[in-house]
Write a protein that holds these residues in place. Sequence first.
Motif, PDB file in Angstrom:
ATOM      1  N   LYS A 298     -12.861 113.032  67.002  1.00 33.08           N
ATOM      2  CA  LYS A 298     -13.695 114.218  66.746  1.00 33.08           C
ATOM      3  C   LYS A 298     -13.449 114.788  65.357  1.00 33.08           C
ATOM      4  N   ALA A 299     -12.246 114.530  64.842  1.00 34.91           N
ATOM      5  CA  ALA A 299     -11.947 114.988  63.476  1.00 34.91           C
ATOM      6  C   ALA A 299     -12.550 114.046  62.424  1.00 34.91           C
ATOM      7  N   GLY A 300     -13.187 112.988  62.896  1.00 31.77           N
ATOM      8  CA  GLY A 300     -13.905 112.113  61.961  1.00 31.77           C
ATOM      9  C   GLY A 300     -13.041 111.078  61.278  1.00 31.77           C
ATOM     10  N   LYS A 301     -11.819 110.882  61.780  1.00 33.79           N
ATOM     11  CA  LYS A 301     -10.940 109.891  61.132  1.00 33.79           C
ATOM     12  C   LYS A 301     -11.232 108.502  61.682  1.00 33.79           C
ATOM     13  N   VAL A 302     -12.430 108.066  61.421  1.00 32.27           N
ATOM     14  CA  VAL A 302     -12.891 106.805  61.996  1.00 32.27           C
ATOM     15  C   VAL A 302     -13.590 105.952  60.947  1.00 32.27           C
ATOM     16  N   THR A 303     -13.667 104.656  61.249  1.00 30.66           N
ATOM     17  CA  THR A 303     -14.466 103.728  60.451  1.00 30.66           C
ATOM     18  C   THR A 303     -15.695 103.400  61.283  1.00 30.66           C
ATOM     19  N   MET A 304     -16.865 103.378  60.694  1.00 29.27           N
ATOM     20  CA  MET A 304     -18.062 103.051  61.457  1.00 29.27           C
ATOM     21  C   MET A 304     -18.299 101.535  61.404  1.00 29.27           C
ATOM     22  N   ILE A 305     -18.369 100.912  62.557  1.00 30.15           N
ATOM     23  CA  ILE A 305     -18.727  99.492  62.645  1.00 30.15           C
ATOM     24  C   ILE A 305     -19.938  99.403  63.560  1.00 30.15           C
ATOM     25  N   ASN A 306     -21.019  98.854  63.054  1.00 33.66           N
ATOM     26  CA  ASN A 306     -22.278  98.839  63.820  1.00 33.66           C
ATOM     27  C   ASN A 306     -22.630 100.235  64.350  1.00 33.66           C
ATOM     28  N   ASP A 307     -22.468 101.237  63.489  1.00 30.06           N
ATOM     29  CA  ASP A 307     -22.764 102.635  63.833  1.00 30.06           C
ATOM     30  C   ASP A 307     -21.875 103.194  64.927  1.00 30.06           C
ATOM     31  N   HIS A 308     -20.771 102.523  65.198  1.00 24.69           N
ATOM     32  CA  HIS A 308     -19.881 102.979  66.263  1.00 24.69           C
ATOM     33  C   HIS A 308     -18.547 103.383  65.644  1.00 24.69           C
ATOM     34  N   PRO A 309     -18.023 104.563  65.992  1.00 29.40           N
ATOM     35  CA  PRO A 309     -16.779 105.037  65.378  1.00 29.40           C
ATOM     36  C   PRO A 309     -15.551 104.305  65.926  1.00 29.40           C
ATOM     37  N   VAL A 310     -14.765 103.729  65.010  1.00 30.64           N
ATOM     38  CA  VAL A 310     -13.564 102.987  65.394  1.00 30.64           C
ATOM     39  C   VAL A 310     -12.366 103.597  64.676  1.00 30.64           C
ATOM     40  N   ILE A 311     -11.337 103.926  65.446  1.00 29.46           N
ATOM     41  CA  ILE A 311     -10.084 104.380  64.850  1.00 29.46           C
ATOM     42  C   ILE A 311      -9.301 103.131  64.450  1.00 29.46           C
ATOM     43  N   SER A 312      -9.027 102.992  63.176  1.00 33.01           N
ATOM     44  CA  SER A 312      -8.353 101.775  62.700  1.00 33.01           C
ATOM     45  C   SER A 312      -6.917 101.748  63.199  1.00 33.01           C
ATOM     46  N   MET A 313      -6.314 100.562  63.182  1.00 34.14           N
ATOM     47  CA  MET A 313      -4.911 100.458  63.591  1.00 34.14           C
ATOM     48  C   MET A 313      -4.038 101.346  62.732  1.00 34.14           C
ATOM     49  N   ASP A 314      -4.307 101.334  61.434  1.00 37.14           N
ATOM     50  CA  ASP A 314      -3.478 102.146  60.542  1.00 37.14           C
ATOM     51  C   ASP A 314      -3.543 103.619  60.924  1.00 37.14           C
ATOM     52  N   THR A 315      -4.759 104.109  61.183  1.00 39.78           N
ATOM     53  CA  THR A 315      -4.904 105.512  61.593  1.00 39.78           C
ATOM     54  C   THR A 315      -4.204 105.733  62.933  1.00 39.78           C
ATOM     55  N   ALA A 316      -4.402 104.780  63.857  1.00 39.18           N
ATOM     56  CA  ALA A 316      -3.807 104.928  65.188  1.00 39.18           C
ATOM     57  C   ALA A 316      -2.286 105.014  65.082  1.00 39.18           C
ATOM     58  N   ILE A 317      -1.723 104.208  64.174  1.00 42.34           N
ATOM     59  CA  ILE A 317      -0.266 104.231  63.994  1.00 42.34           C
ATOM     60  C   ILE A 317       0.156 105.551  63.339  1.00 42.34           C
ATOM     61  N   ALA A 318      -0.571 105.907  62.310  1.00 42.31           N
ATOM     62  CA  ALA A 318      -0.220 107.123  61.582  1.00 42.31           C
ATOM     63  C   ALA A 318      -0.315 108.364  62.473  1.00 42.31           C
ATOM     64  N   GLU A 319      -1.312 108.357  63.390  1.00 39.04           N
ATOM     65  CA  GLU A 319      -1.531 109.534  64.242  1.00 39.04           C
ATOM     66  C   GLU A 319      -0.703 109.474  65.531  1.00 39.04           C
ATOM     67  N   GLY A 320       0.018 108.368  65.718  1.00 35.73           N
ATOM     68  CA  GLY A 320       0.839 108.254  66.924  1.00 35.73           C
ATOM     69  C   GLY A 320       0.016 108.072  68.190  1.00 35.73           C
ATOM     70  N   LEU A 321      -0.997 107.206  68.119  1.00 32.47           N
ATOM     71  CA  LEU A 321      -1.882 107.022  69.280  1.00 32.47           C
ATOM     72  C   LEU A 321      -1.505 105.807  70.121  1.00 32.47           C
ATOM     73  N   VAL A 322      -0.918 104.799  69.469  1.00 29.49           N
ATOM     74  CA  VAL A 322      -0.709 103.521  70.175  1.00 29.49           C
ATOM     75  C   VAL A 322       0.744 103.073  70.069  1.00 29.49           C
ATOM     76  N   PHE A 323       1.285 102.630  71.215  1.00 31.26           N
ATOM     77  CA  PHE A 323       2.643 102.097  71.268  1.00 31.26           C
ATOM     78  C   PHE A 323       2.629 100.838  72.114  1.00 31.26           C
ATOM     79  N   LEU A 324       3.643 100.021  71.928  1.00 26.61           N
ATOM     80  CA  LEU A 324       3.733  98.778  72.707  1.00 26.61           C
ATOM     81  C   LEU A 324       5.067  98.734  73.435  1.00 26.61           C
ATOM     82  N   VAL A 325       5.059  98.006  74.543  1.00 25.68           N
ATOM     83  CA  VAL A 325       6.311  97.673  75.210  1.00 25.68           C
ATOM     84  C   VAL A 325       6.142  96.270  75.791  1.00 25.68           C
ATOM     85  N   ALA A 326       7.213  95.504  75.776  1.00 24.86           N
ATOM     86  CA  ALA A 326       7.125  94.145  76.308  1.00 24.86           C
ATOM     87  C   ALA A 326       6.807  94.201  77.797  1.00 24.86           C
TER      88      ALA A 326
END
Lengths: 761, 761
Positions: A298-326
């Motif tokens: 909603k803050a617009g920190k997205v890349t548009m691909i085919n007119d669809h908003p995508v949060i890039s991995m870099d943004t997701a990492i920077a914003e603390g959105l995605v984590f992994l566990v084995a």
Amino acid sequence: MVKTIHKRLLATTGIVAMSMAMSASAETLDEVMARRGLTQQDLVSAAKTYTPTGGRDEFIVFSSGGQSGQIMVYGVPSMRILKYVSVFTPEPWQGYGFDEESKAILEQGKVDGREIQWGDTHHPAITETNGDVDGEYLFINDKSAPRIGVVSLHDFETQQIVVNPILQSEHGGTFVTPNSEYVIEAAQYPGVLGRGYAPLSQFNEKFRGAVTYWKFNREKGRIEPENSFSIELPPYSQDLSDAGKAVSDGWSFTNSFCAERYVGGIESGRPPFEAGCSQNDTDYLHIINWKKAEEVYKAGKVTMINDHPVISMDTAIAEGLVFLVAEPKSPHGVDVSPDGKYIIVGGKLDTQGSVYSFEKIKAAIDAGKFSGTDPYGIPVIAMEDAIHKQVGLGLGPLHTQYDSKPCVVYTSLYVDSQVAKWDYCEGKVLDKISIHYNIGHLVAMEGETVNPKGKYLIALNKLAIDRFNPVGPLHPQNHQLIDISGDKMELLYDMPVPLGEPHYATAISAEKLQPLVRYKYGTNSRTGDRHEGAVRPGQERIERDGTNVKVYMTAIRSHFTPEIVEVNEGDTVEFIITNSERAEDETHGFAVSTYNVNLSLEPGKTATAKIVADKPGVFSYYCTEFCSALHLEMTGFLAVRPKGYVEEAGAMAEGQTYSKDDYNKQTANNVATQEVIDSVVTYITERNFKDFPEVVSLVEDATDQLNFAAEAKAKAEEAAGKEDWQNATLWAGQWWQYQVKAADIGLRAKTFLDEHGAVKQ
Amino acid sequence: MVKTIHKRLLATTGIVAMSMAMSASAETLDEVMARRGLTQQDLVSAAKTYTPTGGRDEFIVFSSGGQSGQIMVYGVPSMRILKYVSVFTPEPWQGYGFDEESKAILEQGKVDGREIQWGDTHHPAITETNGDVDGEYLFINDKSAPRIGVVSLHDFETQQIVVNPILQSEHGGTFVTPNSEYVIEAAQYPGVLGRGYAPLSQFNEKFRGAVTYWKFNREKGRIEPENSFSIELPPYSQDLSDAGKAVSDGWSFTNSFCAERYVGGIESGRPPFEAGCSQNDTDYLHIINWKKAEEVYKAGKVTMINDHPVISMDTAIAEGLVFLVAEPKSPHGVDVSPDGKYIIVGGKLDTQGSVYSFEKIKAAIDAGKFSGTDPYGIPVIAMEDAIHKQVGLGLGPLHTQYDSKPCVVYTSLYVDSQVAKWDYCEGKVLDKISIHYNIGHLVAMEGETVNPKGKYLIALNKLAIDRFNPVGPLHPQNHQLIDISGDKMELLYDMPVPLGEPHYATAISAEKLQPLVRYKYGTNSRTGDRHEGAVRPGQERIERDGTNVKVYMTAIRSHFTPEIVEVNEGDTVEFIITNSERAEDETHGFAVSTYNVNLSLEPGKTATAKIVADKPGVFSYYCTEFCSALHLEMTGFLAVRPKGYVEEAGAMAEGQTYSKDDYNKQTANNVATQEVIDSVVTYITERNFKDFPEVVSLVEDATDQLNFAAEAKAKAEEAAGKEDWQNATLWAGQWWQYQVKAADIGLRAKTFLDEHGAVKQ
């Protein structure tokens, strides 16, 4: 015939009673058991599943129809299939893909302009309110082409298909957040986001996975692509997902396989995908903060691909959105506990059920305690910092469902062909049962919600092999019903799946479903709105605009209006038909011979059959649902005049002519019939029929028919007044037809009253 | 994991035994009955229908799928639906209409160049030998477009569709002569023969009915249009047919409605069709000497219409081929008795079952004793000269089926919603039972043959109304199973029909069906011949001819060969895939993401997925049947290079790399696994497994897998010899994958032996 109607009406109760009284079985129960080789345990299973006529099931299962592109609906415990609902594949019984209204839905499902007439449906999900299934809408994904279908559970029809704008294939859909804010769809095989091209040699750099959060508008019953977003993920093959709930609400979990990012090529000497994708002992569980991601979007920190908003991995990492566990090797189920505190994962090439603690995961994230990052920089939580328990279950643990009993779960074991019942709090196996064979997913009653209902578990077996009578090389699958009410699991019933290979299913208490039995008059069922072409009886008409002909039509037992439609070769003809019935189950169909159209017109529905009259000829149209005794006579002709054809003069020659005697005979018959009908009306009205809504609706329906009868009577008498015995006799015949329909409905009402203990007042 | 495989293998029998012993129901039978509200009679019905896991049904029913365009197959007495077989409608699970081989069948079904993607199936018929059903082939008609589908009961696949060259619509198909010499198809709504145009004002002169006799070539399993013929009939709406048998062999019977030849037009003030088509008390039963007609046809006394030989009405009259007799109003069933002596007809607007005597009919014909002719000059036999008995049954008698007991028949009563059991020799009603609701046809076990089996009767009810849990305005129909073994009929079971509206069904003893479980290697299932594109493992290749690319491919648990296919934008790509499995039920699928293709590849089958690579991109292809633990890894990529794209230099970058340690770890694991497998092999070979054909086939399958394992082992060791640890490790992984598959099969064989009382030798 009138005499017989009369006798039948008076005798109905008597005959039924006689039949019931004398219908005791000739064979005793023991004899039946001996003849059929049934054990006492079989008899108990039979009693637990057998549902006598008119009985109701306690739960309704919505199962994916696999490659059939449909949804299969069945009842538990009877295991009887109630309906197939078409979603991605045209199906003519439902008119789906054969009327213009549903073609518009399938049109939404085109991918990059390509028409796709099937779907590989995998994971259905029912809308939830506060984490409980509510029975309003159903979502289902297509693995082959990345799409979601939306089915209304008000009428069991598909009302929307959305195409994922960035994925090449998907699998981890559909899963809903606890108030159906979002429908989650995760990628399967990595691709270039937006479906572009890159060479496979650049797989690690250019190929990606993703997860899409589709915004659902509950009021409209539609997904809103314009309010949906995705998060870019590494090219691990993302798989199933689940939304957090209660303490973990706002988070979602998506597992993966082939975290090795292997690209096969057996034809060029490389080991195949199956080797390269299963070499490591673990893959990655993705842990995503979707509520925070929503803010970032909603803050617009997205890349548009085919007119669809995508949060890039870099943004997701920077914003603390995605984590992994084995997570254990090649997992295929990620299931959040009813209280939201635990997430259970099985690995198909592992032997354990792995129970993750959300509290521990959250603590690690909050403390920034990571064992490192993956090759794309995503923080990885150490498995030991996230695991609550790991429990040895057997070979090929795949999917887990929750019981109503605290801490009790059931996990399917694909390789062992078993189900393990275990305690995930204490970490111990409680019971195992063998199933036949190779179970994939399983479904417990509301077993994915905050409030599981227990009682039954169904094993969705992938192979049936020798379980059923043979039907050729392509076997049915086998859904096995298991009683989980006691300490030990008990196998109750084998249900062959006759169409498609279901992958996943979801179950709901039957009482939560309250579908319509009829539409509001003139409804376009695919939009829910009034159909602009709906007409009432008497308003039917044919309109021509150049070579476009619109036929505004009604259907009622047992005729269409109009019955003759004349057009010219080359015309485009639209039959816009409203079923003017109100009676439950009084569906009419509509087909034009040798044309690719069929409508299913349930009471109140309006739908359109559109054809191009490209060849001259006289084509029959007819009702395709056996609606009444005169169903075969519910017909008409579409006359397509050859180009340049000049009509010869001459009125219609009657095949059969009628006299005054015929008229008198028919009217005498009708008068006698009316006496019979009056006696039924008396029978019904003397009883407390108003206490039975079903009968009230039948009485309304019969009243309609009697009103039609009165109209036909008036026409007959008018013609008789002019000594037009042809029309007088036939309209008198039509008057009688309406009487017969009224009598038929009256009989049904009388039977219902008799069977449901109505009393004379 | 190896340890667990081992434990599992050794413990299988123990676990199963434990589970069985302790699985006694917590609830007693009485408690279950009380909880579910079951009566003692319900319990007997449950015992008569419940079929425990692995149990077999006694009879198999082939039911029309109505407007779904399919055939529904279910078992009796369990009433479980085993399969939907697609005939006129594309169905992706079966690949029907999605592979090139089946598209060729649907292509045969085009009418006048028009593509039709559905059918209104009505009356299935199984091939007969000496008047008994033999379970080889099944025929089904399409009412909407006049077509016949031919299904092989060797593999339950549709192998032919023929289009009637002269009819506009039909209904009275399919019915076979006693040795399946001909498949009978009669018209429904009259039209201009050859589908031409004439104005409706010339209905009596220019519109016609007809009956077609399709020659069936049993050896080829195909209808031969070039050896088939039709007979022109008056424009009565012909309806159902039946072939004579025994004494009446050589004759066929076709009834009709709307002998009034009425043309409606409610929109212009004319009474509707339903009035004008039901005014007379009788319609006409057509009695046809088809053996004599065959001679007339062979003598060339025909008119060619659309290249199809038609015996004109004048010729038919002159040659003594066609006769008429009055039959009760709006009939819908004509059923010849097992001995061929009687023909029973019900009229939906009548109250009687009318039993015609073939002996009397024949006598009248031989004596030239006619009451007159119809308006077209066809001799009419007086009803009293043809009738054996007329028996008052109730309202709406529709269809009759024969019991194994002499003289006993069952007739459906549409309006009364009952079945009447009656004696047609003596002419008396024996019993009646109420069904729910509005029964159309009914089916008794082999009840149309020279040798009916009795036991069960199924009521094909047109309405279900309140019988099942609600699933929206479009209801399932209700097939009700009735026990007819005793004096009184007993209602046993309600089966909802989840798809389509069946019209008619036919039943056969299950033992007469002996379908294949696998195809001969490389079979084109739609022709039965070897597929010209079939390849063996090792022969896979990609061939390019201009922009046409053919991929000769194999599929086996769990990979395709090849796995990477590179083409250019604009290419046409054919994937010709052979499933090289031999194990029962080891079906693979094949889909290419976002394309409209899906294959169902049963063991041994070869089929083709053809696409136009019209957009650049990298498309996943994958197996669409959950075939094995590594099913999700059974995938590949179709890389479609953009036009003019120049590939950048650079080898594939590995996502994950492996070392000598990884190789050593994997091989140590494999060696341990082999010990486990050896123990299973010992377990099996020490027992009398050769007495169990199912296990012999599993052992062959496991041996295959172990041979593959040996090949992968050799590749791993070769790479290790070159210190190529990447390939050495992955091939060692692949070696292990084959071991796991062999172990899975071994487990299944061991379980089978344990469950079927194999003994140690």
